[in-house]
Design a protein around this motif. Structure first.
Motif, PDB file in Angstrom:
ATOM      1  N   ASP A   1      26.806  46.752  31.042  1.00 11.78           N
ATOM      2  CA  ASP A   1      27.593  47.534  30.098  1.00 11.78           C
ATOM      3  C   ASP A   1      28.943  46.855  29.986  1.00 11.78           C
ATOM      4  O   ASP A   1      29.229  45.893  30.711  1.00 11.78           O
ATOM      5  CB  ASP A   1      27.715  48.992  30.571  1.00 11.78           C
ATOM      6  CG  ASP A   1      28.235  49.066  31.996  1.00 11.78           C
ATOM      7  OD1 ASP A   1      29.338  48.549  32.253  1.00 11.78           O
ATOM      8  OD2 ASP A   1      27.517  49.604  32.880  1.00 11.78           O
ATOM      9  N   GLU A   2      29.778  47.366  29.081  1.00  8.78           N
ATOM     10  CA  GLU A   2      31.056  46.681  28.813  1.00  8.78           C
ATOM     11  C   GLU A   2      31.890  46.522  30.070  1.00  8.78           C
ATOM     12  O   GLU A   2      32.438  45.458  30.343  1.00  8.78           O
ATOM     13  CB  GLU A   2      31.864  47.474  27.792  1.00  8.78           C
ATOM     14  CG  GLU A   2      31.403  47.205  26.385  1.00  8.78           C
ATOM     15  CD  GLU A   2      32.257  47.922  25.357  1.00  8.78           C
ATOM     16  OE1 GLU A   2      33.455  48.154  25.629  1.00  8.78           O
ATOM     17  OE2 GLU A   2      31.701  48.253  24.296  1.00  8.78           O
ATOM     18  N   GLU A   3      31.941  47.612  30.825  1.00 12.01           N
ATOM     19  CA  GLU A   3      32.797  47.586  32.014  1.00 12.01           C
ATOM     20  C   GLU A   3      32.273  46.564  33.036  1.00 12.01           C
ATOM     21  O   GLU A   3      33.036  45.790  33.619  1.00 12.01           O
ATOM     22  CB  GLU A   3      32.791  48.994  32.616  1.00 12.01           C
ATOM     23  CG  GLU A   3      33.944  49.298  33.515  1.00 12.01           C
ATOM     24  CD  GLU A   3      33.725  50.643  34.202  1.00 12.01           C
ATOM     25  OE1 GLU A   3      34.163  50.780  35.351  1.00 12.01           O
ATOM     26  OE2 GLU A   3      33.071  51.535  33.604  1.00 12.01           O
ATOM     27  N   LEU A   4      30.956  46.553  33.201  1.00 11.17           N
ATOM     28  CA  LEU A   4      30.370  45.624  34.184  1.00 11.17           C
ATOM     29  C   LEU A   4      30.579  44.174  33.736  1.00 11.17           C
ATOM     30  O   LEU A   4      30.932  43.303  34.539  1.00 11.17           O
ATOM     31  CB  LEU A   4      28.876  45.916  34.369  1.00 11.17           C
ATOM     32  CG  LEU A   4      28.216  45.113  35.481  1.00 11.17           C
ATOM     33  CD1 LEU A   4      28.739  45.548  36.855  1.00 11.17           C
ATOM     34  CD2 LEU A   4      26.694  45.255  35.469  1.00 11.17           C
ATOM     35  N   LEU A   5      30.361  43.917  32.447  1.00  8.54           N
ATOM     36  CA  LEU A   5      30.529  42.546  31.962  1.00  8.54           C
ATOM     37  C   LEU A   5      31.980  42.083  32.147  1.00  8.54           C
ATOM     38  O   LEU A   5      32.231  40.930  32.523  1.00  8.54           O
ATOM     39  CB  LEU A   5      30.111  42.443  30.488  1.00  8.54           C
ATOM     40  CG  LEU A   5      28.598  42.496  30.247  1.00  8.54           C
ATOM     41  CD1 LEU A   5      28.291  42.672  28.762  1.00  8.54           C
ATOM     42  CD2 LEU A   5      27.898  41.254  30.785  1.00  8.54           C
ATOM     43  N   ALA A   6      32.915  42.996  31.895  1.00  8.28           N
ATOM     44  CA  ALA A   6      34.329  42.633  32.068  1.00  8.28           C
ATOM     45  C   ALA A   6      34.596  42.296  33.538  1.00  8.28           C
ATOM     46  O   ALA A   6      35.264  41.299  33.859  1.00  8.28           O
ATOM     47  CB  ALA A   6      35.221  43.778  31.612  1.00  8.28           C
ATOM     48  N   LEU A   7      34.019  43.089  34.419  1.00 13.71           N
ATOM     49  CA  LEU A   7      34.224  42.851  35.855  1.00 13.71           C
ATOM     50  C   LEU A   7      33.590  41.513  36.271  1.00 13.71           C
ATOM     51  O   LEU A   7      34.183  40.730  37.021  1.00 13.71           O
ATOM     52  CB  LEU A   7      33.593  44.005  36.645  1.00 13.71           C
ATOM     53  CG  LEU A   7      33.721  43.930  38.158  1.00 13.71           C
ATOM     54  CD1 LEU A   7      35.176  44.111  38.590  1.00 13.71           C
ATOM     55  CD2 LEU A   7      32.847  45.005  38.832  1.00 13.71           C
ATOM     56  N   MET A   8      32.391  41.258  35.747  1.00 13.88           N
ATOM     57  CA  MET A   8      31.704  40.002  36.092  1.00 13.88           C
ATOM     58  C   MET A   8      32.512  38.805  35.588  1.00 13.88           C
ATOM     59  O   MET A   8      32.680  37.804  36.290  1.00 13.88           O
ATOM     60  CB  MET A   8      30.289  39.987  35.491  1.00 13.88           C
ATOM     61  CG  MET A   8      29.327  40.924  36.200  1.00 13.88           C
ATOM     62  SD  MET A   8      27.818  41.269  35.260  1.00 13.88           S
ATOM     63  CE  MET A   8      27.019  39.688  35.219  1.00 13.88           C
ATOM     64  N   ALA A   9      33.022  38.920  34.364  1.00  9.06           N
ATOM     65  CA  ALA A   9      33.809  37.813  33.809  1.00  9.06           C
ATOM     66  C   ALA A   9      35.028  37.568  34.694  1.00  9.06           C
ATOM     67  O   ALA A   9      35.372  36.423  35.008  1.00  9.06           O
ATOM     68  CB  ALA A   9      34.225  38.125  32.384  1.00  9.06           C
ATOM     69  N   LYS A  10      35.653  38.654  35.116  1.00  6.27           N
ATOM     70  CA  LYS A  10      36.858  38.526  35.954  1.00  6.27           C
ATOM     71  C   LYS A  10      36.510  37.874  37.301  1.00  6.27           C
ATOM     72  O   LYS A  10      37.305  37.143  37.885  1.00  6.27           O
ATOM     73  CB  LYS A  10      37.451  39.924  36.187  1.00  6.27           C
ATOM     74  CG  LYS A  10      38.944  39.903  36.265  1.00  6.27           C
ATOM     75  CD  LYS A  10      39.515  41.290  36.163  1.00  6.27           C
ATOM     76  CE  LYS A  10      40.742  41.342  37.052  1.00  6.27           C
ATOM     77  NZ  LYS A  10      40.912  42.564  37.767  1.00  6.27           N
ATOM     78  N   ALA A  11      35.282  38.136  37.751  1.00  6.96           N
ATOM     79  CA  ALA A  11      34.865  37.592  39.062  1.00  6.96           C
ATOM     80  C   ALA A  11      34.291  36.171  38.917  1.00  6.96           C
ATOM     81  O   ALA A  11      33.743  35.641  39.871  1.00  6.96           O
ATOM     82  CB  ALA A  11      33.831  38.514  39.694  1.00  6.96           C
ATOM     83  N   GLY A  12      34.387  35.594  37.731  1.00  3.71           N
ATOM     84  CA  GLY A  12      34.018  34.177  37.595  1.00  3.71           C
ATOM     85  C   GLY A  12      32.703  33.918  36.885  1.00  3.71           C
ATOM     86  O   GLY A  12      32.249  32.767  36.829  1.00  3.71           O
TER      87      GLY A  12
END
Ligand code: B12
Ligand code: SF4
Length: 687
Positions: free
Chosen positions: A298-309
């Motif tokens: 979901d949007e929130e998870l993808l944002a978190l994944m992007a932030k984590a590299g």
């Protein structure tokens, strides 16, 4: 001594794979995780072993010491394998190269009749009984994950009570094929040792390292073999274990980039969140890619994944038809899938999306849905679509349903990839044993013609790889399926009949034929939408001319640091960076792309001449930059002869109002800007 041999993801290509890049794309330069994982276990247990990577051998055959070796790849592989001394030869197997593996195993057994031949991996596991019944030189098959089974099998091979006590194997007892019960899926993957990367010779040179992070998929799509092979029990290594392994690999090989191998990495959201937080706090920075279902992000998870590299994500979409989503058991909501892809792209993650055509009940409308899904995704720069023709993989629900009804039509799906020309010895095996090699056969498609689908698949894949925006423009004008039909008709009227296969689509002939087709069929029409087609055709045609002259696009050399400061020197000589090409177009390229990207009307796009600079970045990505009128005029003066001082004298004439600035200062500023964008380099003035 046991010799572990990797499953080739490359097979015999009869010389059509000619470059290191092509071979690498086929996985020839990729650590074979399956046998590396097994080698680590054997190492831990002190069992003597050696590795033999057939893909690596292929890579060398294409472009290394063994290049062009007599008689092709098969004789070379046989010679090398025969030279190994082991009591057990263990072959990994996958569907696409199973005929080759079988032929190699036969030769090894001939050379070493006293040794045992053991198969493992996804393909042999699915057709274990059939394999042992057909090929007497195969002694046993290990089914499924083998880290626990293989050592037990090796120990049992030497025992008088035989193999019957080892779970998860298929073997011969008193001349008959016997199966022991399945072994349980490994419950705790943290307990597996680090794969024996140190035994694989290419590690030091790898930019990105594949690291297995888990196994098993809780879903059960009808065409996929993962949930049979690794079971439906979803397992993920703990964040601590994965991060420790990343750190250890970084220390050993200097890489901070990882492909995290799991077919559905994000199936349990909380575990991904935990992993991302752990990465953020681990004191090192890594970038990584993974595979996921669009309904497990979901949007929130993808944002978190992007932030984590996370820099790349593989989404299996399979079909753009809601009806087929249900029929194949995938069940994705297509609107949600599109949104997830857009969201990943907005975080600059490279999203690879994979679609398949040729499902049994697929209709022309379903096909249209899939093609439209691909076309829509092309508008997003970070999305890379794939389009495959279905191959029924052994052991899948599809294979089981159509067993006995699969047909041979001589069309080779890229999911059962064997190169463009199938080896005749492979083909003989495939024809003799449909039950062992189902992936080379076709499920009947009542509503669609497979040769049409294969050609469409190649057309879409090669078309979008070569002229992505032109394809988008044509699709917007009349729909790519209509363009494809018109192209086929044009080609058969204007070109002598040729075999229209992957080899043709990969050739320069396709490129020039297609551009000629677009020029002759579309430009005569009077339609504002054709402005995009005309502009992109202009772009592609100029590009092609440069390509034919051999001037286009070696990767652009970044300016050497000392060059970047040369503009300060009035006697320096600026010239266009090698690898950058300038194309002259008659409408605003940037605005055209913008309209295509956002699906807006092309009505307001200015029709004035522009110059775009095109350059290939390392890694194959092409960057296109539209130059401002001043930059375009200035760069034309940078002919590799004029000095900065000479150009500065012409500078005030390049645009209105420029005579208000001190010419040398303004010119040097503008040249430096271009140099910083990588468009110009400076040579010191001739003495
Ligand atoms: C990475 C990968 C690739 C890489 C391969 C790089 C390389 N050189 O290895 C690339 C991208 C090139 C690739 C290509 C293809 N792939 Co692929 N790939 C994978 C993937 C995602 C991971 C493989 C992996 O490393 N797994 C982790 C290791 C630890 O698992 P493993 O290899 O299975 O090994 C275990 C067992 O199999 C067994 N084992 C393995 N070897 C041996 C040997 C012996 C002696 C024994 C006893 C046991 C044994 O023990 C190991 C430890 O438990 C798998 C899916 C998956 N999750 O596994 C698909 C998978 C292997 N690929 C598959 C397919 C179909 C392909 C393609 C044919 C199709 C395609 N277009 O994608 C092409 C190959 C043809 C081509 N030339 O284009 C299928 C194979 C299905 C089948 N029935 O054979 C899989 C399973 C995906 C799927 N579910 O459909 N692939
Ligand atoms: S296609 Fe993906 S979701 Fe479906 S069974 Fe295979 S791995 Fe699981």
């Amino acid at each position: 001594m046991v010799c572990l041999i990797s499953a080739p993801t490359v097979t015999e290509f009869e010389g059509t794979v000619t470059s290191r890049g092509q071979a690498a794309r086929l996985g020839a330069d990729y650590p074979p995780l399956g046998i590396l994982s097994l080698a680590a276990v054997l190492e831990e247990k002190g069992i003597a072993h050696q590795l033999f990577d057939l893909n690596r051998l292929f890579y060398e055959w294409v472009c290394g010491d063994n290049a062009g070796s007599e008689g092709g790849f098969f004789p070379l592989a046989v010679r090398e394998l025969r030279g190994l001394r082991a009591n057990v030869y263990g072959f990994g197997t996958i569907s696409s190269s199973y005929p080759l593996t079988v032929r190699l195993a036969r030769e090894v057994k001939r050379a070493h009749p006293e040794s045992a031949i053991v198969f493992g991996g996804p393909q042999a596991s699915a057709v274990d009984v059939e394999t042992l019944e057909a090929f007497p030189f195969v002694d046993a098959v290990v089914r499924g994950e083998a880290e626990e089974i293989l050592p037990e099998l090796l120990a049992a091979l030497g025992r008088a009570d035989g193999l019957g006590g080892v779970a998860g194997i298929t073997f011969r007892r008193n001349g008959r094929v016997a199966r022991t019960p399945d072994a349980p899926a490994l419950p705790d993957l943290d307990r597996l040792p680090m794969p024996a990367y140190h035994l694989w010779p290419g590690m030091e040179k790898r930019r990105a390292v594949p690291l297995e992070v888990g196994r098993g998929c809780p879903f059960a799509c009808t065409f996929c073999s993962t949930s049979q092979f690794f079971r439906r029990r979803f397992r993920l290594k703990t964040p601590t274990r994965v991060i420790d392994q990343m750190k250890a690999l970084q220390q050993a090989y200097g890489t901070a980039t990882f492909h995290l191998v799991h077919d559905t990495f994000t199936a349990v959201r909380a575990q991904v969140v935990e992993f991302c937080h752990a990465l953020a706090g681990c004191g090192s920075e890594f970038d990584w890619t993974c595979s996921a279902r669009t309904d497990c992000v979901d949007e929130e998870l993808l944002a978190l994944m992007a932030k984590a590299g996370c820099t790349g994500i593989f989404f299996g979409i399979e079909t753009g038809s809601a009806r087929m989503q249900r029929a194949i058991g995938k069940g994705l909501d297509l609107d949600h899938a599109s949104a997830a892809i857009r969201c990943a792209a907005s975080h600059r993650m490279r999203a690879t999306i994979s679609l398949i055509t040729g499902f049994p009940d697929e209709t022309p409308d379903d096909l249209r849905g899939s093609v439209e899904f691909i076309m829509d995704s092309l508008r997003f720069d970070h999305v890379q679509p794939q389009f495959h023709l279905l191959a029924p993989l052994a052991g899948t629900a599809l294979d089981q349903e159509y067993r006995g009804r699969l047909k041979w039509d001589g069309i080779f799906s890229d999911m059962a990839f064997q190169g463009w020309r199938q080896d005749s010895a492979d083909r003989a095996l495939i024809l003799e044993h449909p039950e062992i090699f189902p992936n080379f056969y076709a499920v009947p498609t009542a509503h669609l013609d497979r040769s049409y689908l294969m050609e469409l698949r190649d057309f879409v894949m090669y078309g979008m790889a070569r002229f992505r925006w032109l394809v988008v423009a044509l699709d917007r004008h009349s729909g790519i399926l209509a363009v494809f039909d018109r192209w086929r008709a044009w080609r058969s009227g204007h070109r002598p009949p040729v075999r229209v296969d992957g080899e043709y689509h990969a050739s320069d002939a396709f490129r020039s034929d297609f551009l000629e087709f677009v020029a002759s069929e579309y430009l005569a029409e009077d339609d504002v939408e054709l402005l995009a087609v005309a502009t992109l055709l202009e772009y592609e045609t100029q590009f092609e001319r440069l390509h034919q002259r051999g001037t286009a696009l070696p990767p652009a050399c970044p300016p050497a640091p000392e060059d970047a400061h040369q503009a300060a020197d009035l006697e320096a000589v600026p010239r266009v960076t090698p690898g950058v090409v300038l194309l002259h177009l008659s409408a605003d390229y940037e605005r055209v792309i913008d309209c295509l990207r956002s699906n807006r009307s092309l009505r307001g796009v200015p029709r004035h001449p522009v110059v775009v600079a095109d350059r290939q970045l390392p890694g194959g990505r092409v960057e296109v930059l539209q130059l401002s009128p001043l930059s375009a005029a200035l760069i034309e003066l940078c002919d590799g002869v004029r000095t900065v001082r000479e150009i500065a004298t012409l500078f005030p004439r390049l645009g209105e109002g420029l005579d208000r600035f001190p010419p040398e200062q303004a010119c040097r500023f503008a040249l430096n800007e271009l140099a910083q964008q990588g468009m110009l380099v400076f040579s010191p003035a001739a003495a």
